[in-house]
Scaffold this motif. Structure first.
Motif, PDB file in Angstrom:
ATOM      1  N   TYR A 365      72.865 149.384  41.002  1.00 47.16           N
ATOM      2  CA  TYR A 365      73.642 150.033  41.911  1.00 47.16           C
ATOM      3  C   TYR A 365      75.059 149.110  42.030  1.00 47.16           C
ATOM      4  O   TYR A 365      74.943 148.059  41.511  1.00 47.16           O
ATOM      5  CB  TYR A 365      73.083 150.371  43.097  1.00 47.16           C
ATOM      6  CG  TYR A 365      72.760 149.097  43.838  1.00 47.16           C
ATOM      7  CD1 TYR A 365      73.169 148.462  44.771  1.00 47.16           C
ATOM      8  CD2 TYR A 365      71.617 148.266  43.654  1.00 47.16           C
ATOM      9  CE1 TYR A 365      72.865 147.353  45.543  1.00 47.16           C
ATOM     10  CE2 TYR A 365      71.147 147.215  43.994  1.00 47.16           C
ATOM     11  CZ  TYR A 365      71.818 146.867  45.116  1.00 47.16           C
ATOM     12  OH  TYR A 365      71.424 145.478  45.781  1.00 47.16           O
ATOM     13  N   PHE A 366      76.140 149.756  42.480  1.00 46.17           N
ATOM     14  CA  PHE A 366      77.415 149.099  42.043  1.00 46.17           C
ATOM     15  C   PHE A 366      78.063 149.051  43.369  1.00 46.17           C
ATOM     16  O   PHE A 366      77.787 149.655  44.429  1.00 46.17           O
ATOM     17  CB  PHE A 366      78.187 150.051  41.336  1.00 46.17           C
ATOM     18  CG  PHE A 366      77.538 150.103  39.963  1.00 46.17           C
ATOM     19  CD1 PHE A 366      77.474 149.176  38.802  1.00 46.17           C
ATOM     20  CD2 PHE A 366      76.779 151.230  39.745  1.00 46.17           C
ATOM     21  CE1 PHE A 366      77.033 149.467  37.619  1.00 46.17           C
ATOM     22  CE2 PHE A 366      76.006 151.652  38.496  1.00 46.17           C
ATOM     23  CZ  PHE A 366      76.243 150.762  37.435  1.00 46.17           C
ATOM     24  N   MET A 375      79.488 148.532  50.557  1.00 49.20           N
ATOM     25  CA  MET A 375      78.587 147.444  50.233  1.00 49.20           C
ATOM     26  C   MET A 375      77.400 147.131  51.218  1.00 49.20           C
ATOM     27  O   MET A 375      76.312 147.043  50.711  1.00 49.20           O
ATOM     28  CB  MET A 375      79.465 146.243  50.008  1.00 49.20           C
ATOM     29  CG  MET A 375      78.968 145.282  49.702  1.00 49.20           C
ATOM     30  SD  MET A 375      79.799 143.529  50.089  1.00 49.20           S
ATOM     31  CE  MET A 375      79.783 143.622  51.905  1.00 49.20           C
ATOM     32  N   ALA A 376      77.583 147.206  52.294  1.00 48.31           N
ATOM     33  CA  ALA A 376      76.579 146.992  53.369  1.00 48.31           C
ATOM     34  C   ALA A 376      75.433 147.974  53.438  1.00 48.31           C
ATOM     35  O   ALA A 376      74.413 147.834  53.227  1.00 48.31           O
ATOM     36  CB  ALA A 376      77.390 146.908  54.726  1.00 48.31           C
ATOM     37  N   ILE A 377      76.027 149.277  53.552  1.00 49.64           N
ATOM     38  CA  ILE A 377      74.950 150.386  53.714  1.00 49.64           C
ATOM     39  C   ILE A 377      74.038 150.499  52.213  1.00 49.64           C
ATOM     40  O   ILE A 377      73.034 150.618  52.238  1.00 49.64           O
ATOM     41  CB  ILE A 377      75.797 151.546  53.952  1.00 49.64           C
ATOM     42  CG1 ILE A 377      76.421 151.755  55.294  1.00 49.64           C
ATOM     43  CG2 ILE A 377      74.518 152.860  53.627  1.00 49.64           C
ATOM     44  CD1 ILE A 377      77.121 152.856  55.452  1.00 49.64           C
ATOM     45  N   ALA A 378      74.797 150.275  51.008  1.00 49.53           N
ATOM     46  CA  ALA A 378      74.171 150.452  49.817  1.00 49.53           C
ATOM     47  C   ALA A 378      72.844 149.192  49.725  1.00 49.53           C
ATOM     48  O   ALA A 378      71.820 149.478  49.227  1.00 49.53           O
ATOM     49  CB  ALA A 378      75.107 150.102  48.729  1.00 49.53           C
ATOM     50  N   HIS A 379      73.496 148.020  50.005  1.00 45.86           N
ATOM     51  CA  HIS A 379      72.445 146.959  50.098  1.00 45.86           C
ATOM     52  C   HIS A 379      71.274 147.184  51.055  1.00 45.86           C
ATOM     53  O   HIS A 379      70.167 146.810  50.869  1.00 45.86           O
ATOM     54  CB  HIS A 379      73.027 145.458  50.377  1.00 45.86           C
ATOM     55  CG  HIS A 379      73.771 145.057  49.095  1.00 45.86           C
ATOM     56  ND1 HIS A 379      75.011 145.271  48.861  1.00 45.86           N
ATOM     57  CD2 HIS A 379      73.380 144.158  48.511  1.00 45.86           C
ATOM     58  CE1 HIS A 379      75.143 144.871  47.626  1.00 45.86           C
ATOM     59  NE2 HIS A 379      74.329 143.911  47.571  1.00 45.86           N
ATOM     60  N   LYS A 437      82.812 156.261  40.465  1.00 40.52           N
ATOM     61  CA  LYS A 437      82.297 156.475  41.802  1.00 40.52           C
ATOM     62  C   LYS A 437      81.236 155.281  42.471  1.00 40.52           C
ATOM     63  O   LYS A 437      80.480 155.063  41.442  1.00 40.52           O
ATOM     64  CB  LYS A 437      81.523 157.788  41.930  1.00 40.52           C
ATOM     65  CG  LYS A 437      82.391 159.076  41.651  1.00 40.52           C
ATOM     66  CD  LYS A 437      81.377 160.316  41.698  1.00 40.52           C
ATOM     67  CE  LYS A 437      82.441 161.451  41.700  1.00 40.52           C
ATOM     68  NZ  LYS A 437      81.486 162.820  41.707  1.00 40.52           N
ATOM     69  N   ILE A 438      81.785 154.694  43.515  1.00 42.50           N
ATOM     70  CA  ILE A 438      81.024 153.532  43.829  1.00 42.50           C
ATOM     71  C   ILE A 438      79.564 153.979  44.371  1.00 42.50           C
ATOM     72  O   ILE A 438      78.857 153.065  44.198  1.00 42.50           O
ATOM     73  CB  ILE A 438      81.654 153.083  45.157  1.00 42.50           C
ATOM     74  CG1 ILE A 438      81.373 151.425  45.224  1.00 42.50           C
ATOM     75  CG2 ILE A 438      81.611 153.640  46.463  1.00 42.50           C
ATOM     76  CD1 ILE A 438      81.865 150.642  44.046  1.00 42.50           C
ATOM     77  N   HIS A 439      79.412 155.134  44.551  1.00 47.30           N
ATOM     78  CA  HIS A 439      77.838 155.461  44.892  1.00 47.30           C
ATOM     79  C   HIS A 439      76.806 155.716  44.046  1.00 47.30           C
ATOM     80  O   HIS A 439      75.622 155.917  43.950  1.00 47.30           O
ATOM     81  CB  HIS A 439      77.833 156.627  46.000  1.00 47.30           C
ATOM     82  CG  HIS A 439      78.560 157.912  45.527  1.00 47.30           C
ATOM     83  ND1 HIS A 439      79.627 158.285  46.036  1.00 47.30           N
ATOM     84  CD2 HIS A 439      78.243 158.641  44.418  1.00 47.30           C
ATOM     85  CE1 HIS A 439      80.132 159.250  45.283  1.00 47.30           C
ATOM     86  NE2 HIS A 439      79.016 159.583  44.535  1.00 47.30           N
TER      87      HIS A 439
END
Length: 467
Positions: A365-366, A375-379, A437-439
């Motif tokens: 993931y990126f 960044m916060a939600i992805a982690h 796309k960052i997601h």
């Protein structure tokens, strides 16, 4: 100490004086000379690229003090772009402007300050951009709200930024030409959120709230000028149109989420043809629709069918070449292939061969510090997935920060460096892995082959792909 400071900074003061002096100069009606210069702290390369509508006008090289200065004998008023890889930003020139920009490449957007003739307009654009980015960082959870709560939130946010716009307009007294751009920087951020909300809400929560929207919810669509040459390559406009096209196909399907279907995306091409008569703007939007589709649907037959329709409508050879290049790159990411090699480093700046890390099924993931909320939600989501799927390993890849910026973020957010890598060449990861796309999520099998090269971390059905 004082002597060294003066010696180091004196040339910059000379350039600044030249800028401010030019404000008092009288110019002939047919004189379109303009100056652009500046200073780049912590440069990532030795040059700045000056562009108009994605075409390079000139490459401006930094001197030994990381400064540059260039005179344009003739520069038409309008919106331009300056780029210091991997970052870029806009700059607006009126007739005979003399602009200096000072920035720190480690914190690009937040550090930009303009001075000289034309500085107030450009500092306004930067301030509005940063306000919009700050607001954008809070939007992930806002899309989860019910309709009244969502509208209250975005209307309140819009009112604050509109007050700022009106204040600066009165203070600076800019003309109608610039006002169309200033107003666009205010409005498009707001109405883009309105277009995203219906399908983002359903995408994240599985609830169709389309019938609960007010009757005038889409009134803004009639006020948008889709024929503006100046806005054709202005990213807030392109993003708005893209989100609107997504939403229009969503409406047509009566809330049935099938954004990536071949039928829906050909419909987006057709809507673009009917909606936008300006050839330049239409080609840019068609290009964006094609780019987004190629990153989602990996059916070879569908891709070919879609490209055929795209080429029927597009009249820009350069943009068509870009889409063909992306098409080829996408084919390299088909199921069963291995990822093209890119340069990665760990927190100690040691080169890492990704293939040596793949010993079991893996999720890549990126993230970037330019999207802190993501960044916060992805982690957070990945941390939860790790507990549910211990048979998988999860590796984060930072894509477009500088090495110092990335290391600082690892410390600031207390990220586990054992599972964090950094892509040293943003252009390489964008071109080879098609990361736009960052997601985006890439799922790999235990042998390193691709299981799904185009998954979405925030898809409600994402977890099913880890079974």
């Amino acid at each position: 100490m004082i002597k060294n400071y003066i010696t180091h900074t004196l040339p910059l003061y000379v350039l600044l004086i030249a800028c401010f002096t030019s404000c008092k100069k009288e110019f002939e009606a047919d004189d379109y000379a303009a100056y652009f210069g500046g200073e780049v702290q912590n440069p990532q390369s030795n040059y700045v690229v000056f562009m108009k509508d994605n075409e390079v006008i000139d490459t401006l090289y930094l001197d030994k003090n990381n400064r540059f200065m260039h005179k344009f004998d003739s520069l038409a008023p309008g919106l331009y772009t300056f780029k210091h890889d991997p970052e870029y930003q806009y700059v607006y020139f009126d007739k005979n402007d003399s602009l200096m920009v000072r920035l720190n490449a480690v914190d690009f957007d937040n550090s930009i300050v303009f001075c000289g003739r034309g500085d107030e307009k450009n500092n306004f654009l930067m301030e509005m951009y940063l306000k919009n980015e700050e607001d954008k960082a809070t939007m992930y959870t806002v899309f989860d709200r019910n309709v009244p709560s969502f509208l209250k939130n975005i209307d309140s946010s819009f009112a604050i930024r509109k007050s700022f716009y009106l204040k600066r307009k009165a203070e600076i007294g800019w003309d109608d030409t610039f006002d169309s751009l200033a107003k666009a920087s205010l409005d498009f951020h707001h109405i883009t959120k309105k277009e995203i909300y219906p399908y983002a809400h359903q995408f994240r929560n599985g609830k169709n709230i389309r019938k609960a929207l007010p009757a005038d919810y889409y009134a803004h669509r009639k006020a948008v000028n889709y024929e503006s040459n100046e806005l054709a390559n202005y990213s807030p406009f392109i993003k708005y149109v893209s989100m609107m096209l997504n939403n229009m196909t969503y409406e047509k399907n009566k809330g049935n989420l099938s954004e990536n279907s071949i039928e829906n995306n050909i419909e987006k091409l057709n809507l673009t043809k009917n909606l936008i008569k300006n050839e330049k703007t239409r080609n840019v939007v068609l290009n964006n629709v094609a780019l987004m589709y190629l990153l989602e649907d990996q059916n070879m037959y569908n891709n070919t069918k879609f490209i055929e329709r795209y080429l029927e409508l597009s009249t820009d050879a350069a943009l068509e070449k870009e889409i063909r290049t992306i098409y080829t790159a996408v084919q390299n990411l088909k199921v069963g292939n291995t990822l093209p090699k890119i340069d990665l480093v760990n927190a100690k700046n040691e080169k890492i061969n990704l293939s040596t890390l793949i010993t079991k099924p893996t999720v890549l993931y990126f993230w970037t510090t330019h999207a802190e909320s993501h960044m916060a939600i992805a982690h957070q989501k990945i941390n939860a997935l790790q507990k549910e799927h211990p048979n998988y390993q999860f590796i984060a890849i930072n894509i477009d920060d500088t090495q110092p910026n990335w290391n600082e973020a690892l410390k600031k957010y207390q990220l586990n460096t054992h599972f964090e890598l950094h892509a040293t060449d943003f252009e390489a990861i964008r071109n080879k892995w098609v990361i736009t796309k960052i997601h985006r999520i890439i799922i790999l099998n235990a042998d390193g082959t691709i299981k799904n090269g185009f998954a979405n971390l925030f898809d409600v059905n994402f977890e099913n792909q880890l079974q």
